[in-house]
Design a protein around this motif. Structure first.
Motif, PDB file in Angstrom:
ATOM      1  N   ALA A 101       3.504   0.583   3.406  1.00  0.00           N
ATOM      2  CA  ALA A 101       2.393   1.372   3.945  1.00  0.00           C
ATOM      3  C   ALA A 101       2.802   2.818   4.177  1.00  0.00           C
ATOM      4  CB  ALA A 101       1.900   0.746   5.251  1.00  0.00           C
ATOM      5  N   ALA A 102       3.976   3.017   4.773  1.00  0.00           N
ATOM      6  CA  ALA A 102       4.449   4.377   5.033  1.00  0.00           C
ATOM      7  C   ALA A 102       4.674   5.132   3.726  1.00  0.00           C
ATOM      8  CB  ALA A 102       5.738   4.333   5.852  1.00  0.00           C
ATOM      9  N   ALA A 103       5.254   4.464   2.740  1.00  0.00           N
ATOM     10  CA  ALA A 103       5.503   5.103   1.446  1.00  0.00           C
ATOM     11  C   ALA A 103       4.195   5.494   0.766  1.00  0.00           C
ATOM     12  CB  ALA A 103       6.314   4.163   0.552  1.00  0.00           C
ATOM     13  N   MET A 104       3.207   4.611   0.839  1.00  0.00           N
ATOM     14  CA  MET A 104       1.911   4.901   0.228  1.00  0.00           C
ATOM     15  C   MET A 104       1.236   6.095   0.890  1.00  0.00           C
ATOM     16  SD  MET A 104       0.546   0.982  -0.249  1.00  0.00           S
ATOM     17  CE  MET A 104      -1.150   1.501  -0.191  1.00  0.00           C
ATOM     18  N   ALA A 105       1.301   6.153   2.226  1.00  0.00           N
ATOM     19  CA  ALA A 105       0.667   7.254   2.946  1.00  0.00           C
ATOM     20  C   ALA A 105       1.305   8.590   2.590  1.00  0.00           C
ATOM     21  CB  ALA A 105       0.759   7.010   4.455  1.00  0.00           C
ATOM     22  N   LEU A 106       2.626   8.617   2.521  1.00  0.00           N
ATOM     23  CA  LEU A 106       3.328   9.858   2.174  1.00  0.00           C
ATOM     24  C   LEU A 106       2.996  10.285   0.749  1.00  0.00           C
ATOM     25  CD1 LEU A 106       6.797   9.110   3.820  1.00  0.00           C
ATOM     26  CD2 LEU A 106       5.075  10.756   4.607  1.00  0.00           C
ATOM     27  N   LEU A 107       2.882   9.318  -0.146  1.00  0.00           N
ATOM     28  CA  LEU A 107       2.538   9.632  -1.537  1.00  0.00           C
ATOM     29  C   LEU A 107       1.129  10.219  -1.627  1.00  0.00           C
ATOM     30  CD1 LEU A 107       3.332   9.528  -4.525  1.00  0.00           C
ATOM     31  CD2 LEU A 107       2.393   7.194  -4.611  1.00  0.00           C
ATOM     32  N   VAL A 108       0.190   9.654  -0.863  1.00  0.00           N
ATOM     33  CA  VAL A 108      -1.185  10.172  -0.856  1.00  0.00           C
ATOM     34  C   VAL A 108      -1.209  11.608  -0.343  1.00  0.00           C
ATOM     35  CG1 VAL A 108      -3.452   9.938   0.217  1.00  0.00           C
ATOM     36  CG2 VAL A 108      -2.280   7.927  -0.638  1.00  0.00           C
ATOM     37  N   MET A 109      -0.465  11.874   0.704  1.00  0.00           N
ATOM     38  CA  MET A 109      -0.417  13.227   1.257  1.00  0.00           C
ATOM     39  C   MET A 109       0.152  14.215   0.239  1.00  0.00           C
ATOM     40  SD  MET A 109       0.887  12.197   5.085  1.00  0.00           S
ATOM     41  CE  MET A 109       1.067  13.885   5.662  1.00  0.00           C
ATOM     42  N   LEU A 110       1.183  13.795  -0.487  1.00  0.00           N
ATOM     43  CA  LEU A 110       1.790  14.661  -1.491  1.00  0.00           C
ATOM     44  C   LEU A 110       0.814  14.961  -2.620  1.00  0.00           C
ATOM     45  CD1 LEU A 110       4.294  16.106  -2.645  1.00  0.00           C
ATOM     46  CD2 LEU A 110       4.930  13.922  -3.728  1.00  0.00           C
ATOM     47  N   ILE A 111       0.179  13.917  -3.142  1.00  0.00           N
ATOM     48  CA  ILE A 111      -0.785  14.113  -4.232  1.00  0.00           C
ATOM     49  C   ILE A 111      -1.969  14.950  -3.763  1.00  0.00           C
ATOM     50  CG2 ILE A 111      -2.401  12.924  -5.772  1.00  0.00           C
ATOM     51  CD1 ILE A 111      -0.410  10.584  -5.840  1.00  0.00           C
ATOM     52  N   GLY A 112      -2.428  14.670  -2.544  1.00  0.00           N
ATOM     53  CA  GLY A 112      -3.567  15.393  -2.005  1.00  0.00           C
ATOM     54  C   GLY A 112      -3.319  16.882  -1.894  1.00  0.00           C
ATOM     55  N   SER A 113      -2.079  17.271  -1.613  1.00  0.00           N
ATOM     56  CA  SER A 113      -1.768  18.702  -1.487  1.00  0.00           C
ATOM     57  C   SER A 113      -1.964  19.448  -2.801  1.00  0.00           C
ATOM     58  CB  SER A 113      -0.326  18.878  -0.992  1.00  0.00           C
ATOM     59  OG  SER A 113       0.609  18.431  -1.973  1.00  0.00           O
TER      60      SER A 113
ATOM     61  N   LEU B  30      -2.083   5.253  10.349  1.00  0.00           N
ATOM     62  CA  LEU B  30      -3.258   4.466   9.967  1.00  0.00           C
ATOM     63  C   LEU B  30      -2.888   3.378   8.973  1.00  0.00           C
ATOM     64  CD1 LEU B  30      -6.296   3.896   9.922  1.00  0.00           C
ATOM     65  CD2 LEU B  30      -6.512   5.650   8.153  1.00  0.00           C
ATOM     66  N   PHE B  31      -2.099   3.716   7.956  1.00  0.00           N
ATOM     67  CA  PHE B  31      -1.707   2.722   6.964  1.00  0.00           C
ATOM     68  C   PHE B  31      -0.823   1.637   7.589  1.00  0.00           C
ATOM     69  CE2 PHE B  31      -2.695   4.117   2.490  1.00  0.00           C
ATOM     70  CZ  PHE B  31      -3.641   5.051   2.860  1.00  0.00           C
ATOM     71  N   ILE B  32       0.084   2.053   8.477  1.00  0.00           N
ATOM     72  CA  ILE B  32       0.933   1.069   9.158  1.00  0.00           C
ATOM     73  C   ILE B  32       0.083   0.156  10.037  1.00  0.00           C
ATOM     74  CG2 ILE B  32       2.736   0.785  10.906  1.00  0.00           C
ATOM     75  CD1 ILE B  32       4.060   3.304   9.758  1.00  0.00           C
ATOM     76  N   TYR B  33      -0.904   0.732  10.709  1.00  0.00           N
ATOM     77  CA  TYR B  33      -1.782  -0.076  11.559  1.00  0.00           C
ATOM     78  C   TYR B  33      -2.502  -1.144  10.745  1.00  0.00           C
ATOM     79  CZ  TYR B  33      -5.684  -1.482  14.482  1.00  0.00           C
ATOM     80  OH  TYR B  33      -6.587  -2.235  15.187  1.00  0.00           O
TER      81      TYR B  33
END
Length: 454
Positions: free
Chosen positions: A98-110, A144-147
Motif C-alpha cells: 500500500a505504501a509503495a503504491m501511494a508513493l508511486l501514484v504521487m510520483l506519477i501525479g507530479s 489512506l492506502f495503508i488504512y
C-alpha cells in the motif's frame, strides 16, 4: 464470524456485518460530500474545481485501493480454513504494498496532473482550484492506502463495527477542518475549495493512526500480533496479493474511470453544466453506498464459507444479498424522484445549477437497478476469488459499450450532456447481465464439480 445453519441466522449475521460497513462507507463518502457541498457554498468556481479534482482522484484511488481489497477474501478464507498463523504476514505485506503504491501514484501525479488539467477547457480559477485541491489531498495518500489494508483486516474478522466507529470519530473532525480551512474561520487561512483537500488529508492520517492503535491494543485484533514482527518485503507475497487484487482493482477502475471520462467530456460545456453534472453524480454515488456495502459484506461471508468448503451456505448468502440490494434500490429510486429538487439545494444556492441538477438526477434513477444487481454479484465472486473474467466484463461493458454510446448520443443527437448519462446507464446494464451469467457458472457448474455440496 459464526457458522450458520439456516437462512434466518444468515440474514442476521449478514446484517450485523453489513450495517457497520454501510455506516463506514457513508462516513467515508461524506468526506467527499462535504468537500463538494461546502465548496459549493463558497463559490461556483470552487465547487467546479473540487468536482473536477475529485473526478480525477476517485477512479485512481478506487482502482488502486481495489487492489488492496484482495486482503479481505485472502484473510476470510484463511480464517475459514483455520489458518490464522499466516494472517500477520499477509497483512504486513499488504501494508508495504500500500505504501509503495501511494508513493508511486504521487510520483506519477507530479508529472501528469498539469497536462491532464490543461487538456480540459477550464477557466483559470477552476483549473487552479482543481490542481491545488489534488496537491493538498496527496498529503494524506500514504496513510489512506495503508488504512485500506488495515480496514480490510478488521472487516475480514467480521468486526465491521470497529471500522464504523473509527469513521464516525473522524467525520466531525473532517467537517470542522473544512469549516476552518475553506472559509478561514478562527484565524485559519481562507483557502476556499483547496482547504477541503487539506482537511481530508489530515483526516486520513487520523483514521490510520486510530486503526493502528486498535489493532495493537484491542481484542480480537491484538491476538494476531500484526505488528509484533516486521517481516522483510516479500515480492512473492506481493505477487499473490496482486494476482487477486489487480483484476479487482481494474474492474473498479474501469467502472469509476468511465465517470471521470464523462466529466472530462463535460469540460466542453459551461461551468453550470459541469457543476450540475458533478453534483448529480455525487448524490448518485451516495446512493451507491448501499449496494457497495452489501457487496463488501458478501465478500466476507462468502469468502468465509468458501474457505471452509460450505458452498451451499455461500450460495444462500449470495441470494439473500442480491434480494436485499434490489429491494433497497427501489426505495432509493423513489427517493431520487420525489426529493431531487431539495437534494440539489443541499449542494448549491445557484438557481440555474439547482434546476439542471434536478434534471440530471432523473437519469440517476436508472443507475439504481443495475448497481443493485452488479455490485453484490461482484462481492460474491470476490469471495470465491473469481476475479479475472469480471474485470474483462467491466472493460467491455463500460468502455466498449457505455462510453461510446454516450459519446455518440451527446455528439450526434440533441440530447447534449444527458446523452452521456444514457451511455452510462447502458454500460451498467450490460455489466449487470454479464456478471449474472458469470455467477451462475461459478455456483452451479464450476464449484459443484470441485467440492461436495452440503
Amino acid at each position: 464470524m459464526n457458522i450458520t445453519h439456516n437462512r434466518s441466522q444468515k440474514l442476521r449475521q449478514l446484517f450485523v456485518i453489513l450495517f457497520p460497513i454501510l455506516i463506514t462507507q457513508l462516513g467515508l463518502y461524506a468526506m467527499n460530500f462535504f468537500d463538494i457541498m461546502m465548496s459549493g457554498k463558497y463559490s461556483t468556481d470552487d465547487v467546479a474545481g473540487v468536482s473536477i479534482g475529485s473526478s480525477i482522484w476517485v477512479p485512481v484511488y478506487t482502482g488502486l485501493s481495489g487492489i488492496l481489497l484482495a486482503i479481505t477474501p485472502i484473510v476470510s478464507q484463511l480464517i475459514g480454513a483455520r489458518n490464522k498463523k499466516s494472517v500477520p504476514f499477509s497483512i504486513l505485506q499488504g501494508v508495504y504494498l500500500a505504501a509503495a503504491m501511494a508513493l508511486l501514484v504521487m510520483l506519477i501525479g507530479s508529472f501528469v496532473l498539469n497536462p491532464i488539467l490543461q487538456g480540459m477547457s477550464l477557466t483559470a480559477n477552476v483549473h487552479r482550484v482543481a490542481h491545488d485541491y489534488l496537491v493538498a489531498l496527496s498529503i494524506g495518500m500514504v496513510p489512506l492506502f495503508i488504512y485500506n489494508v488495515l480496514r480490510s483486516f478488521i472487516d475480514s474478522l467480521g468486526q465491521t463495527r470497529v471500522s464504523m466507529i473509527i469513521t464516525l470519530l473522524a467525520l466531525p473532525i473532517n467537517v470542522a477542518l473544512n469549516y476552518l480551512l475553506i472559509y478561514g474561520k478562527f484565524g485559519f487561512p481562507e483557502l476556499g475549495g483547496v482547504g477541503s483537500g487539506y482537511a481530508t488529508a489530515i483526516t486520513y492520517w487520523i483514521i490510520t493512526i486510530i486503526a493502528v492503535v486498535v489493532i495493537i491494543k484491542i481484542h480480537p485484533f491484538s491476538d494476531y500480533q500484526i505488528f509484533k514482527t516486521f517481516y522483510k518485503v516479500s515480492f512473492k507475497e506481493w505477487a499473490s496479493l496482486l494476482k487477486i487484487g489487480v483484476p479487482i482493482g481494474f474492474s473498479i477502475f474501469f467502472e469509476t474511470s468511465i465517470f471521470a471520462a464523462v466529466t472530462l467530456f463535460m469540460s466542453e460545456y459551461d461551468t453550470i453544466t459541469i457543476a450540475s453534472h458533478q453534483i448529480a453524480m455525487n448524490f448518485a454515488s451516495f446512493l451507491y453506498m448501499m449496494p457497495l456495502s452489501i457487496s463488501m459484506a458478501l465478500t466476507i461471508v462468502v469468502g468465509f464459507e468458501a474457505g471452509a468448503k460450505r458452498l451451499q451456505d455461500a450460495r444462500e448468502y449470495s441470494v439473500i444479498g442480491i434480494i436485499m440490494a434490489v429491494s433497497m434500490s427501489l426505495l432509493c429510486a423513489l427517493a431520487i424522484f420525489f426529493f431531487r429538487e431539495p437534494v440539489a439545494s443541499l449542494y448549491t444556492e445557484d438557481e440555474k445549477v439547482m434546476q439542471l441538477t434536478a434534471q440530471f438526477l432523473i437519469y440517476a434513477l436508472f443507475f439504481q437497478l443495475s448497481d443493485a444487481i452488479a455490485a453484490p454479484i461482484q462481492g460474491v465472486l470476490r469471495g470465491y476469488k473469481d476475479v479475472h473474467i469480471t474485470f474483462l466484463m467491466s472493460l467491455v461493458s463500460y468502455w466498449v459499450i457505455g462510453l461510446p454510446t454516450g459519446y455518440l448520443l451527446a455528439t450526434f443527437t440533441d440530447m447534449g450532456a444527458f446523452g452521456f448519462w444514457i451511455g452510462l446507464i447502458t454500460g451498467l446494464a450490460m455489466g449487470a447481465i454479464g456478471l449474472s451469467g458469470r455467477l451462475l457458472y461459478i455456483q452451479w457448474i464450476k464449484y459443484p464439480k470441485k467440492y461436495a455440496v452440503k
